[in-house]
Motif scaffolding. Structure first.
Motif, PDB file in Angstrom:
ATOM      1  N   SER A   1       0.832  -1.193   0.000  1.00 10.89           N
ATOM      2  CA  SER A   1       0.000   0.000   0.000  1.00 10.89           C
ATOM      3  C   SER A   1       0.869   1.247   0.000  1.00 10.89           C
ATOM      4  O   SER A   1       2.037   1.210   0.378  1.00 10.89           O
ATOM      5  CB  SER A   1      -0.927  -0.028   1.214  1.00 10.89           C
ATOM      6  OG  SER A   1      -0.669   0.968   2.108  1.00 10.89           O
TER       7      SER A   1
ATOM      8  N   TYR B   1      -6.738  -5.781  -2.614  1.00  8.05           N
ATOM      9  CA  TYR B   1      -7.640  -5.159  -3.584  1.00  8.05           C
ATOM     10  C   TYR B   1      -8.380  -6.231  -4.370  1.00  8.05           C
ATOM     11  O   TYR B   1      -7.977  -7.397  -4.418  1.00  8.05           O
ATOM     12  CB  TYR B   1      -6.883  -4.204  -4.511  1.00  8.05           C
ATOM     13  CG  TYR B   1      -6.023  -4.848  -5.563  1.00  8.05           C
ATOM     14  CD1 TYR B   1      -6.488  -5.018  -6.864  1.00  8.05           C
ATOM     15  CD2 TYR B   1      -4.719  -5.268  -5.261  1.00  8.05           C
ATOM     16  CE1 TYR B   1      -5.678  -5.607  -7.830  1.00  8.05           C
ATOM     17  CE2 TYR B   1      -3.916  -5.841  -6.223  1.00  8.05           C
ATOM     18  CZ  TYR B   1      -4.400  -6.019  -7.509  1.00  8.05           C
ATOM     19  OH  TYR B   1      -3.613  -6.596  -8.467  1.00  8.05           O
TER      20      TYR B   1
ATOM     21  N   VAL C   1      -3.126   1.378  -3.973  1.00 10.73           N
ATOM     22  CA  VAL C   1      -2.105   0.384  -4.298  1.00 10.73           C
ATOM     23  C   VAL C   1      -0.779   1.102  -4.538  1.00 10.73           C
ATOM     24  O   VAL C   1      -0.730   2.162  -5.163  1.00 10.73           O
ATOM     25  CB  VAL C   1      -2.532  -0.428  -5.530  1.00 10.73           C
ATOM     26  CG1 VAL C   1      -1.440  -1.410  -5.934  1.00 10.73           C
ATOM     27  CG2 VAL C   1      -3.835  -1.170  -5.247  1.00 10.73           C
TER      28      VAL C   1
ATOM     29  N   ALA D   1      -9.838  -1.183  -2.679  1.00  6.88           N
ATOM     30  CA  ALA D   1      -8.579  -1.495  -1.999  1.00  6.88           C
ATOM     31  C   ALA D   1      -8.744  -1.204  -0.514  1.00  6.88           C
ATOM     32  O   ALA D   1      -9.046  -0.073  -0.126  1.00  6.88           O
ATOM     33  CB  ALA D   1      -7.438  -0.669  -2.593  1.00  6.88           C
TER      34      ALA D   1
END
Length: 663
Positions: free
Chosen positions: A97, A112, A142, A206
């Motif tokens: 992340s 995700y 992401v 996500a």
């Protein structure tokens, strides 16, 4: 706790008995006074330690924190909070992340859900004790995405808890610290917690982390509407006069408060107020059932002489009900007692509390006061106004606003299980996203499943299946009978094999059944002929055989539409071949067994006859080859026998005439 109480009471009795015995023995006065002192000390210990022991023995709230995408447990600073690894909860893809905001926990992974895995994805958390919980979900980007977020790379999606949609991410959320999470107060009563993410076509959902924090069963009670059928979604929490956002843990708050996040609110703006604070202790702050941190009441906003009204305005979704919690403590040193500050509280111009005197209503200065009201907001603005009546100034310490959401009724559990069995048997592709509840939230039902609300059970039911031409394989399970509210089934143009389950005939509400152009084999179950509501039946293009149930043939005369073509083995109704004598299954087995035995006997007899013929033929062949030798041997035997006969006769004659010759 019980052990501590027993020990203290025992000690009290021992000391008291000792004092009496000493007095009776008339010991010295000094010694008697010493024992009286010990008795007094023990009594005070009993008074003060008992509540403390009860406090120590009270159970801690149940907590589950998941670091999404993490393969190991993680502890995060500064509180060393434990986040469990993400294992066996859901599908999706774990990855790294981006750096999170100061509000979100400092975790380095997320999970995700690409659209190829379906529009609905859920975390299903089991073994959750029955109770009242604060459920919080944090989002992130992401890591490979542009570190400077914009509209193009922000995923926008919806979030539901226990089948009820609570939040829709809006564009720009990643650049606002207080928008990187959503939170709701919800009752969990079936031993599980379901948190689902629904794609809206703009990026892949996500998820950074999920928290499920137990709170008091009576937390945030706001009136008769409160209960298991209601979810409170947090809209905002404001710490007025505070220049730094904090969690309950930062305030050293009680864990039963759920570790709430309080957004900073140093001013309402436009020079309408001033911030004040105190270091004095605040009474009645951290009380059940909400357990507010004491420090929340040590800062406040106070209106000014130039603008006596103190007003906070915020944007909300229209046509919703909102539960509003207002927090007060009289910490202004200029207010010395009751009657020095009195004000009205208005919501969107309507008075909801009249003549509020904080010092009077709380019982004293530096004492917390919480007021709650629920209002219906038709427009997009919620305005909270404090209008002074005495003292020319208003004060407020904190504000909480919740959206009151009616919890969705779930789908009937039996029908959910039937759909899950169907999903497995038909090898349903991931793109269908059959996760969570089939019918709720209503904005995101399962693809191919039609829902209807059943007022008898107050549950959602499945009244239609439309999975035609989807490339499905596998077989049709008996569990489909669990969908007993179905009116229509369309599974045509797939690759489904096997027999049509007889249990399908128990779905009495069925009106349309289309299984055409598959690979079904075997016979048509007689139970289908008992479906009185069936008006369209398409079984064409399969490999079915046997006699069509008689009731189906009779139904054709009453306008029903049935199609049995392209099944070479079917017979029994106009348009199909005539069936031969009808034999029961037992008779068919008997005939087959008899025929097998007869065939076996014929084979054995044929082999025996052939063997005998072979033996005879071989004997004849041998006789033909050895005939002259056999004749000679026969003649010789005859001559020998004749010779023996002649000699025997001669010997007998000589014997008879022997004496005459000797003489």
């Amino acid at each position: 706790m019980l052990f501590t109480l027993i020990v203290l009471l025992s000690l009290h009795l021992v000391v008291e008995r000792e004092v009496r015995s000493k007095a009776e023995a008339k010991k010295s006065e000094i010694e008697a006074q010493m024992w009286r002192f010990l008795l007094l000390l023990q009594t005070w210990l009993l008074i003060f330690c008992l509540p403390f022991s009860i406090c120590l023995a009270s159970p801690a709230p149940w907590v589950m924190r998941i670091s999404c995408g993490s393969r190991v447990n993680v502890h995060t600073p500064p509180t060393n909070t434990l986040w469990y690894k993400d294992f066996a909860y859901t599908g999706g893809i774990p990855t790294n992340s981006t750096a999170t905001s100061y509000v979100a926990p400092p975790l380095k992974t997320l999970r995700y859900f690409p659209l190829s895995e379906g529009p609905n994805n859920c975390y299903n958390i089991k073994r959750v004790p029955r109770g009242h919980y604060s459920v919080r979900v944090f989002f992130a980007l992401v890591a490979h995405q542009d570190p400077d977020p914009n509209f193009d790379n922000e995923p926008l999606f919806d979030i539901s808890v226990e089948g009820t949609q609570i939040y829709s991410l809006q564009s720009g959320w990643s650049s606002h610290d207080d928008q990187v999470f959503t939170e709701a107060q919800v009752f969990l009563i079936d031993g599980t917690a379901s948190v689902c993410f629904h794609s809206t076509g703009h990026g892949d959902p996500a998820i950074l982390s999920i928290e499920i924090l137990e709170v008091d069963d009576r937390a945030y009670y706001f009136g008769p509407e409160w209960g298991q059928g209601v979810i409170l979604k947090t809209v905002t929490r404001l710490s007025c006069g505070n220049g730094k956002s904090k969690f309950d843990v930062d305030y050293s708050g009680d864990r039963w408060g759920g570790d709430r996040f309080w957004n900073k609110m140093p001013t309402f703006g436009q020079n309408s107020d001033k911030a004040i604070s105190t270091e004095n202790s605040i009474k009645k702050a951290s009380n059940a059932p909400n357990f507010y941190p004491e420090a929340l009441y040590q800062t406040a906003l106070v209106s000014t002489d130039s603008q006596p009204d103190l007003t906070y305005t915020m944007d909300v979704d229209p046509n919703k009900n909102y539960s509003i919690w207002l927090h007060f403590a009289e910490i202004d040193v200029s207010i010395t007692g009751v009657g020095k500050r009195v004000f009205d509280i208005l919501i969107n111009g309507d008075i909801v509390f009249e003549g509020v005197d904080v010092a009077k209503m709380s019982g004293d200065r530096y004492t917390s006061l919480v007021l709650n009201t629920t209002v219906a907001v038709k427009g997009r603005t919620l305005a909270i106004t404090l209008h002074p009546k005495e003292g020319n100034h208003a004060i407020i310490n904190a504000i909480e606003v919740f959206e009151v959401i009616t919890a969705e009724s779930r789908t009937l559990l039996e029908e959910v299980r039937a759909l899950q069995a169907l999903k497995s048997a038909l090898s349903l592709p991931l793109r269908f996203g059959w996760n969570g509840d089939p019918c709720v939230p209503q904005q995101h039902p399962w693809s191919g499943a039609d829902c209807q609300f059943d007022r008898t059970s107050n549950k959602w039911v499945i009244d239609g299946l439309g999975l035609d031409n989807q490339g499905l394989s596998g077989f049709l399970p008996n569990d489909i009978s669990g969908l007993h509210h179905l009116q229509s089934i369309n599974l045509s143009s797939n690759n489904i094999r096997g027999a049509i389950p007889s249990s399908i005939g128990t779905i009495t509400s069925l009106e349309v059944l289309d299984l055409s152009y598959n690979f079904f084999n075997g016979s048509i179950p007689d139970s289908i002929g008992q479906l009185a509501s069936l008006r369209r039946l398409n079984l064409n293009g399969n490999s079915l055989s046997g006699k069509v149930p008689v009731p189906l043939g009779g139904r054709l005369l009453h306008g029903a539409s049935f199609n049995f073509t392209d099944n070479s083995g079917l017979c029994g109704i106009p348009g199909l071949p005539t069936c031969g004598p009808h034999l029961s299954a037992g008779a068919k087995i008997g005939i087959a067994f008899g025929a097998s035995v007869a065939f076996l006997v014929m084979v054995i007899c044929s082999m025996c006859w052939w063997k005998r013929q072979q033996n005879i033929l071989r004997a004849q062949q041998i006789a033909a080859r050895g005939a002259p030798y056999a004749k000679a041997r026969t003649q010789t035997t005859h001559d020998i026998q004749m010779t023996r006969h002649h000699n025997h006769g001669y010997a007998r004659t000589a014997a008879e005439n022997g004496p005459s010759l000797l003489s």
